[in-house]
Design a protein around this motif. Structure first.
Motif, PDB file in Angstrom:
ATOM      1  N   SER A 294       1.948  -7.598   6.152  1.00 15.97           N
ATOM      2  CA  SER A 294       1.525  -7.113   4.955  1.00 15.97           C
ATOM      3  C   SER A 294       1.889  -5.976   4.246  1.00 15.97           C
ATOM      4  O   SER A 294       2.813  -5.070   4.966  1.00 15.97           O
ATOM      5  CB  SER A 294       0.018  -6.248   5.287  1.00 15.97           C
ATOM      6  N   LYS A 295       2.208  -4.943   3.042  1.00 18.82           N
ATOM      7  CA  LYS A 295       3.162  -4.722   2.883  1.00 18.82           C
ATOM      8  C   LYS A 295       2.205  -3.405   2.555  1.00 18.82           C
ATOM      9  O   LYS A 295       1.002  -3.239   2.139  1.00 18.82           O
ATOM     10  CB  LYS A 295       4.214  -4.611   1.656  1.00 18.82           C
ATOM     11  N   LYS A 296       2.873  -2.077   2.871  1.00 17.38           N
ATOM     12  CA  LYS A 296       1.605  -1.466   2.523  1.00 17.38           C
ATOM     13  C   LYS A 296       2.697  -0.331   1.300  1.00 17.38           C
ATOM     14  O   LYS A 296       3.928   0.413   1.781  1.00 17.38           O
ATOM     15  CB  LYS A 296       1.435  -0.268   3.502  1.00 17.38           C
ATOM     16  N   PRO A 297       1.991   0.904   1.065  1.00 18.05           N
ATOM     17  CA  PRO A 297       3.007   1.931  -0.009  1.00 18.05           C
ATOM     18  C   PRO A 297       4.359   2.959   1.057  1.00 18.05           C
ATOM     19  O   PRO A 297       3.508   2.940   1.758  1.00 18.05           O
ATOM     20  CB  PRO A 297       2.151   2.587  -0.982  1.00 18.05           C
TER      21      PRO A 297
ATOM     22  N   ASP B 294       6.786   2.503   1.863  1.00 13.83           N
ATOM     23  CA  ASP B 294       7.620   0.977   3.132  1.00 13.83           C
ATOM     24  C   ASP B 294       8.608   1.298   2.600  1.00 13.83           C
ATOM     25  O   ASP B 294       9.529   1.345   1.369  1.00 13.83           O
ATOM     26  CB  ASP B 294       7.065  -0.535   3.825  1.00 13.83           C
TER      27      ASP B 294
ATOM     28  N   THR C 119       4.133  -8.667  -2.459  1.00 18.16           N
ATOM     29  CA  THR C 119       2.652  -8.021  -2.224  1.00 18.16           C
ATOM     30  C   THR C 119       2.675  -7.713  -0.504  1.00 18.16           C
ATOM     31  O   THR C 119       2.112  -7.713   0.296  1.00 18.16           O
ATOM     32  CB  THR C 119       1.654  -9.241  -1.890  1.00 18.16           C
ATOM     33  N   HIS C 120       3.875  -8.855   1.133  1.00 18.57           N
ATOM     34  CA  HIS C 120       4.241  -8.700   1.735  1.00 18.57           C
ATOM     35  C   HIS C 120       5.068  -8.571   1.831  1.00 18.57           C
ATOM     36  O   HIS C 120       6.667  -8.612   1.388  1.00 18.57           O
ATOM     37  CB  HIS C 120       3.842 -10.224   2.473  1.00 18.57           C
TER      38      HIS C 120
ATOM     39  N   ASP D 204       1.602  -0.876  12.849  1.00 20.81           N
ATOM     40  CA  ASP D 204       0.559  -0.696  12.741  1.00 20.81           C
ATOM     41  C   ASP D 204      -0.063  -1.993  11.871  1.00 20.81           C
ATOM     42  O   ASP D 204      -1.067  -2.045  11.025  1.00 20.81           O
ATOM     43  CB  ASP D 204      -0.015   0.209  11.722  1.00 20.81           C
ATOM     44  N   ARG D 205       0.799  -2.891  12.115  1.00 22.25           N
ATOM     45  CA  ARG D 205       0.622  -4.198  11.317  1.00 22.25           C
ATOM     46  C   ARG D 205       0.903  -5.408  12.612  1.00 22.25           C
ATOM     47  O   ARG D 205       0.827  -6.584  11.775  1.00 22.25           O
ATOM     48  CB  ARG D 205       0.378  -4.414  10.476  1.00 22.25           C
TER      49      ARG D 205
END
Length: 418
Positions: free
Chosen positions: A193-196, A198, A219-220, A256-257
């Motif tokens: 997954s992608k997070k703000p 990154d 999105t990823h 963390d993912r």
């Protein structure tokens, strides 16, 4: 078997097959594209749209519609080592107006081409139609056999095109032989997954004999973990916990993912290989894209080569095919046109694999930043070379005037079968 007929039958609705089908339809050639699946929703297909493809869309009058598709723009590619971050390619140094590459889901790209092709009444796409073999009359290929829910069928054609990938049924049953070049590595593909916040872009990570490439998507993240040839079982034998821990150490912001890789089923293995046919054609048959030459995933140029093959083919065969004047010389001219960029690109890939990537994944590149990266950092202008090789290619193609923007002939509904 009921025999059906068309002017051009194309096996495979990938980038090469669909681009050729759309271009032939624009030129007035009766064309049928056959696709094994019902849709294009396949994980881990190549999603790179190169600068040369953006220019092609502009030349075809399709840019304004194409740019509306959701895509991720990449302006440079970096490599991280234990010594720091190095820029490998700077697409802002490219000639022309398209100074970037993009990542666009391949199913969106292919659906776009289908929608454009279906504006012409002489185009059909047959889905859920698996091509199984060529039809021959002496030395000449006169069509293909395919299988759908209703059974087996024959489709006769003035020209049959194999665009059905690296495991092409048409090239195999036509007896065309490929020259296979060995590869010492494979790639494990997976998503996270992608997070703000990154760090974005496309980045390669080199450390202690390991190579991981992360590609930012809308999105990823798509992640490529390189292993030695047939090394998947060795990695799997170390356990999923080891794999996650190792990945977290290589790319700390993803730590963390990494648990999102819940099982080995979440990882796809890409068998890296390079090959090409000695002869891309027989009377009545032409091979393009991966059916003619399988590329390594290095630099993500396979799609560009496939699309350029399609344009070169359409430039040479569309008008004679439409007018009933196609000859073997036209087919041979396609291979002659595309041999130099194919051979040149494969030689470059084999050099990079043999001299750099394969020794690295064998553990011979321990924690040392490659000299090339240091040179590119000292002389940034040199970053234009690799950028051009990836984003434009060795011989970009331009559609002839007959294939450029034309009035669309809309049909009331799309055709998905007979």
């Amino acid at each position: 078997m009921e025999a059906r007929r068309t002017t051009c039958a194309i096996a495979g609705a990938g980038p090469a097959g669909m681009m050729l089908g759309m271009l032939l339809a624009r030129a007035g050639v009766e064309t049928v594209v056959l696709e094994k699946h019902a849709d294009f929703l396949r994980d881990f297909r190549g999603d790179t749209v190169h600068a040369s493809t953006w220019r092609l869309m502009e030349e075809l009058g399709l840019h304004d519609a194409f740019v509306k598709l959701a895509h991720q723009r990449i302006h440079h590619i970096q490599v991280e080592t234990d010594d720091g971050t190095y820029k490998l390619m700077d697409f802002r140094r490219l000639p022309g107006k398209f100074k970037y590459i993009t990542f666009l889901p391949q199913w969106d790209f292919l659906n776009f081409l289908v929608e454009e092709a279906e504006k012409y009444p002489n185009f059909r796409i047959l889905r859920n139609s698996e091509v199984t073999s060529v039809i021959e009359d002496g030395d000449r290929v006169t069509g293909l056999r395919y299988r759908d829910a209703e059974g087996e069928h024959k489709l006769r054609a003035d020209l049959t095109v194999a665009a059905d990938g690296r495991r092409s049924a048409l090239r195999e049953t036509a007896g065309l032989k490929s020259r296979v070049f060995g590869s010492g590595m494979d790639i494990l593909w997976f998503q996270l997954s992608k997070k703000p916040g990154d760090p974005g872009g496309m980045v390669g990570r080199l450390s202690d004999g390991q190579l991981v490439v992360r590609i930012e998507r809308q999105t990823h993240w798509t992640v490529a973990y390189t292993v030695r040839k047939d090394g998947y079982d060795e990695v799997r034998g170390r356990g999923l916990d080891w794999f996650r821990k190792n990945l977290a150490e290589l790319t700390p912001f993803l730590a963390d993912r990494v648990h999102e890789v819940e099982s080995w089923d979440d990882i796809k293995v890409l068998d890296v290989q390079i090959d090409r046919l000695d002869r891309w054609w027989r009377p009545g048959l032409l091979c393009i894209g991966d059916a003619a030459h399988t590329m390594s995933p290095i630099m993500g140029v396979g799609i560009n080569l496939a699309l350029q093959d399609a344009v070169a083919a359409a430039n040479r065969i569309a008008e004679p095919l439409r007018d009933g004047k196609l000859t073997d010389e036209h087919l041979e001219s396609v291979q002659k046109r595309r041999t130099m960029p194919t051979v040149g690109t494969q030689r470059m890939q084999r050099f990079l694999q043999g001299r750099f990537l394969e020794p690295w994944v064998r553990g011979e590149g321990k924690s040392t930043t490659p000299r090339l990266l240091r040179i590119l950092k000292r002389l940034p202008a040199l970053q234009a070379g690799p950028a051009r090789t990836m984003a434009i290619g060795m011989r970009p193609e331009h559609p002839i005037p007959a294939l450029r923007k034309q009035p669309a002939l809309h049909r009331p509904t799309a055709t998905n079968g007979e």
